[in-house]
Design an enzyme around this catalytic site. Structure first.
Site, PDB file in Angstrom:
ATOM      1  N   LEU A  71      33.046  41.373  43.005  1.00 26.58           N
ATOM      2  CA  LEU A  71      31.742  41.961  43.163  1.00 26.58           C
ATOM      3  C   LEU A  71      32.384  43.084  44.423  1.00 26.58           C
ATOM      4  CD1 LEU A  71      28.070  41.081  44.021  1.00 26.58           C
ATOM      5  CD2 LEU A  71      29.241  42.852  45.606  1.00 26.58           C
ATOM      6  N   ASN A 118      30.460  43.011  31.392  1.00 28.09           N
ATOM      7  CA  ASN A 118      31.360  43.998  32.089  1.00 28.09           C
ATOM      8  C   ASN A 118      32.827  44.184  31.395  1.00 28.09           C
ATOM      9  OD1 ASN A 118      33.731  43.382  34.068  1.00 28.09           O
ATOM     10  ND2 ASN A 118      32.297  41.514  34.040  1.00 28.09           N
ATOM     11  N   ARG A 119      33.320  45.365  31.192  1.00 26.19           N
ATOM     12  CA  ARG A 119      34.751  45.333  30.900  1.00 26.19           C
ATOM     13  C   ARG A 119      35.503  46.221  31.766  1.00 26.19           C
ATOM     14  NH1 ARG A 119      32.027  47.701  26.531  1.00 26.19           N
ATOM     15  NH2 ARG A 119      32.148  50.082  26.673  1.00 26.19           N
ATOM     16  N   PHE A 122      39.691  45.193  36.108  1.00 31.18           N
ATOM     17  CA  PHE A 122      40.480  45.020  37.438  1.00 31.18           C
ATOM     18  C   PHE A 122      40.759  46.456  38.067  1.00 31.18           C
ATOM     19  CE2 PHE A 122      42.958  40.824  36.235  1.00 31.18           C
ATOM     20  CZ  PHE A 122      41.774  40.100  36.577  1.00 31.18           C
ATOM     21  N   ASN A 184      43.438  34.116  39.371  1.00 28.62           N
ATOM     22  CA  ASN A 184      42.600  34.422  38.270  1.00 28.62           C
ATOM     23  C   ASN A 184      43.556  34.722  37.108  1.00 28.62           C
ATOM     24  OD1 ASN A 184      40.645  35.465  36.758  1.00 28.62           O
ATOM     25  ND2 ASN A 184      40.443  37.303  37.803  1.00 28.62           N
ATOM     26  N   SER A 187      40.165  36.559  33.319  1.00 32.75           N
ATOM     27  CA  SER A 187      39.334  37.589  33.210  1.00 32.75           C
ATOM     28  C   SER A 187      39.328  37.958  31.303  1.00 32.75           C
ATOM     29  CB  SER A 187      39.770  38.858  34.105  1.00 32.75           C
ATOM     30  OG  SER A 187      39.357  40.074  33.276  1.00 32.75           O
ATOM     31  N   ASN A 189      39.261  40.734  30.495  1.00 35.77           N
ATOM     32  CA  ASN A 189      39.468  42.352  30.320  1.00 35.77           C
ATOM     33  C   ASN A 189      40.665  42.796  30.623  1.00 35.77           C
ATOM     34  OD1 ASN A 189      36.600  42.635  29.636  1.00 35.77           O
ATOM     35  ND2 ASN A 189      35.995  42.196  31.880  1.00 35.77           N
ATOM     36  N   THR A 190      41.721  42.108  30.855  1.00 33.98           N
ATOM     37  CA  THR A 190      43.308  42.298  30.812  1.00 33.98           C
ATOM     38  C   THR A 190      43.827  41.871  29.874  1.00 33.98           C
ATOM     39  OG1 THR A 190      42.728  42.515  33.305  1.00 33.98           O
ATOM     40  CG2 THR A 190      45.226  42.104  32.426  1.00 33.98           C
ATOM     41  N   LYS A 229      41.313  29.923  38.707  1.00 34.35           N
ATOM     42  CA  LYS A 229      39.802  30.269  38.029  1.00 34.35           C
ATOM     43  C   LYS A 229      39.939  30.352  36.672  1.00 34.35           C
ATOM     44  CE  LYS A 229      35.921  33.272  38.327  1.00 34.35           C
ATOM     45  NZ  LYS A 229      35.334  34.561  39.234  1.00 34.35           N
ATOM     46  N   THR A 257      33.105  28.665  36.327  1.00 32.10           N
ATOM     47  CA  THR A 257      34.038  29.497  35.435  1.00 32.10           C
ATOM     48  C   THR A 257      33.900  31.147  35.325  1.00 32.10           C
ATOM     49  OG1 THR A 257      32.418  29.772  33.830  1.00 32.10           O
ATOM     50  CG2 THR A 257      33.800  27.841  33.411  1.00 32.10           C
ATOM     51  N   ASN A 258      34.733  31.684  34.891  1.00 34.67           N
ATOM     52  CA  ASN A 258      34.553  33.375  34.645  1.00 34.67           C
ATOM     53  C   ASN A 258      33.634  33.685  33.743  1.00 34.67           C
ATOM     54  OD1 ASN A 258      35.395  36.204  34.710  1.00 34.67           O
ATOM     55  ND2 ASN A 258      37.596  35.245  35.627  1.00 34.67           N
ATOM     56  N   GLY A 280      25.807  35.561  34.170  1.00 33.81           N
ATOM     57  CA  GLY A 280      24.478  35.473  34.226  1.00 33.81           C
ATOM     58  C   GLY A 280      24.027  34.206  33.373  1.00 33.81           C
ATOM     59  N   TYR A 330      27.190  35.706  41.481  1.00 33.45           N
ATOM     60  CA  TYR A 330      27.391  37.143  41.261  1.00 33.45           C
ATOM     61  C   TYR A 330      26.315  37.550  40.549  1.00 33.45           C
ATOM     62  CZ  TYR A 330      29.814  41.680  40.192  1.00 33.45           C
ATOM     63  OH  TYR A 330      29.792  42.923  40.379  1.00 33.45           O
TER      64      TYR A 330
END
Ligand SMILES: Cc1cc2nc3c(=O)[nH]c(=O)nc-3n(C[C@H](O)[C@H](O)[C@H](O)COP(=O)(O)O)c2cc1C
Length: 353
Positions: A71, A118-119, A122, A184, A187, A189-190, A229, A257-258, A280, A330
C-alpha cells in the site's frame, strides 16, 4: 485506490475515490496522508491504538493488527499509519533500483466481491529513497510505538538466477531501520518470482539470506527477525516443504498470504479476466487454508502473520482461529475504511484467554 482517509471523512470521500481510476484514487489518498501526517490535520484520522500487547518473534507488538505490504511502497506515510492505530505497518516492496512497474491501467476494483486485481509490478523509487523516507519518519517517538516491517524484493530486470543479489542488497540497506524484514517471494507480477518458493531455489535463497543476517547482526549489534511471505496458490505438500525450509534456515516467521492467481470466485465479473493478483474477500478462504496447513506443519509457537481477505472483525478472528498470531489488512481498508483497524484489534483483544 481509496482508503485510509480519516474514519470520519472516509464515508464522504469514498464515493469520490471510487469514481476515479483505482490507482489514481490510491495516489491522491497517499499524497493527502503524506502531507497531513505530523500536522494538526492528522487529528482527523488519529484513532487511539488498541492496547493488546503481544510478543511474537521476540518483538513486542502493541496490538495484533498490521498494515499489509504494497500500500505504501515508498514508505512515505508511516506516521499516518501509526496515527490510525495499527500495531505494526509493513512498507515496500522495495527493490534495489527504482523501476516504473507495468504499463497502466494495472489496478482494478471488483466491488461486487470487495476485491481488487493488481499487476503493479513493484513500481517503486528504489532502496535509497525508501531508506531516506523511513529515516524521516517520527513514529518511534511515541511512548509505545507501532512496529515497522520493511518488505524487500527484486528488480524486474534482474535475471531470476541473480535474484539473491537483489535480496541481499535490500536486506543490507533496510536492516538498521527495520523492526523486522520480509522476504517477498510471492508477488505474481514479477516474472519468475514465485519460482523462488520451490524447494531448491528457496533453499539457496534463504541460505544466503541467513548468512547475510549473521554478518549484519554482528555489524549492527541486533538480530532483526526475518519473515518470508508466501502465496495462497500452494497445496498442503508444497506448504509443508516451505515450512521445513523456513525452519531449517532459522527464519523467524511466515506471512500468509499474498494475492491469488485463481479467478473462480470472481468468474463472469467485470475485470475478472485482468492479469494480476486478486485480493480481498475472494482470497480469504485460500489464505486461511494455507495458514492452517502452515500451523499443522510448523507446530505451535512458530510465528505466522495471517493476511488475505480480512473485511471484518470476524475475518480477523478467523485468521487467528486458523493459526495466525498477528494479522494484516490491505483490501479491507479500501472497502471498509480505517475503522476496520480498531474493530479488528478490539475483536482480537477480546479473544485473549
Ligand atoms: C494493489 C496491491 C499492491 C500490493 N503490493 C504488494 C507488494 O508490493 N508486496 C507484497 O508483499 N504484497 C503486496 N500486496 C499484497 C498484500 O500485501 C496482501 O498480501 C494481499 O493483498 C492479501 O490481503 P488483502 O486481501 O487484505 O488485500 C499488494 C496488494 C494489492 C491489492
Amino acid at each position: 485506490m481509496s482508503l485510509l482517509l480519516p474514519s470520519s471523512l472516509y464515508g464522504l470521500a469514498r464515493p469520490f475515490l471510487f469514481g476515479v481510476d483505482a490507482e489514481r484514487a490510491h495516489e491522491v489518498t497517499l499524497d493527502a496522508l503524506a502531507r497531513t501526517q505530523n500536522t494538526p490535520l492528522a487529528a482527523l484520522y488519529g484513532a487511539p491504538r488498541v492496547a493488546d500487547p503481544v510478543d511474537v518473534a521476540g518483538l513486542a507488538f502493541p496490538n495484533r493488527v498490521g498494515l499489509a505490504a504494497g500500500l505504501d511502497k515508498n514508505a512515505r506515510c508511516i506516521d499516518a499509519f501509526a496515527a490510525m492505530g495499527f500495531g505494526f505497518a509493513e512498507v515496500g516492496t522495495v527493490t534495489p533500483k527504482a523501476q516504473p512497474g507495468n504499463p497502466k491501467p494495472r489496478m482494478f476494483r471488483l466491488p461486487e466481491r470487495e476485491a481488487l486485481i493488481n499487476r503493479l509490478g513493484f513500481n517503486n523509487e528504489g532502496l535509497e529513497a525508501f531508506v531516506a523516507n523511513v529515516k524521516r519518519a517520527r513514529f518511534r517517538n511515541d511512548a509505545k510505538p507501532m512496529l515497522l516491517g520493511l518488505n524487500i524484493g527484486k528488480n524486474a530486470a534482474t535475471p531470476i538466477e541473480r535474484a539473491v543479489d537483489d535480496y541481499l542488497l535490500c536486506l543490507t540497506g533496510v536492516y538498521p531501520h527495520a523492526d523486522y524484514a520480509t522476504i517477498n517471494i510471492s508477488s505474481p507480477n514479477t516474472a519468475g518470482l514465485r519460482s523462488l518458493q520451490s524447494d531448491e531455489a528457496l533453499d539457496g535463497l534463504l541460505g544466503a539470506i541467513a548468512d547475510k543476517r549473521e554478518v549484519l547482526a554482528s555489524r549492527h549489534g541486533r538480530r532483526v527477525p526475518l519473515f518470508v511471505k508466501i502465496a495462497p496458490d500452494l497445496d498442503a505438500d508444497q506448504v509443508a516443504v516451505i515450512a521445513a525450509t523456513l525452519k531449517r534456515h532459522g527464519m523467524d516467521g511466515v506471512i500468509a498470504t499474498n494475492t491469488t492467481l485463481a479467478r473462480d470466485a470472481v468468474a463472469g465479473l467485470h475485470h475478472a479476466e485482468e492479469t494480476g493478483g486478486l485480493s480481498g474477500r475472494p482470497v480469504r478462504e485460500a489464505s486461511n487454508r494455507v495458514i492452517a496447513a502452515l500451523r499443522a506443519s510448523l507446530g505451535g509457537g512458530y510465528p505466522i502473520i495471517g493476511v488475505g481477505g480480512i473485511l471484518s472483525a470476524a475475518d480477523a478472528e478467523a485468521k487467528v482461529a486458523a493459526g495466525a498470531d498477528l494479522v494484516q489488512l490491505y483490501t479491507g481498508l479500501i472497502y471498509r475504511g480505517p475503522k476496520l483497524v480498531r474493530q479488528a484489534a478490539e475483536a482480537l483483544r477480546a479473544r485473549r484467554p
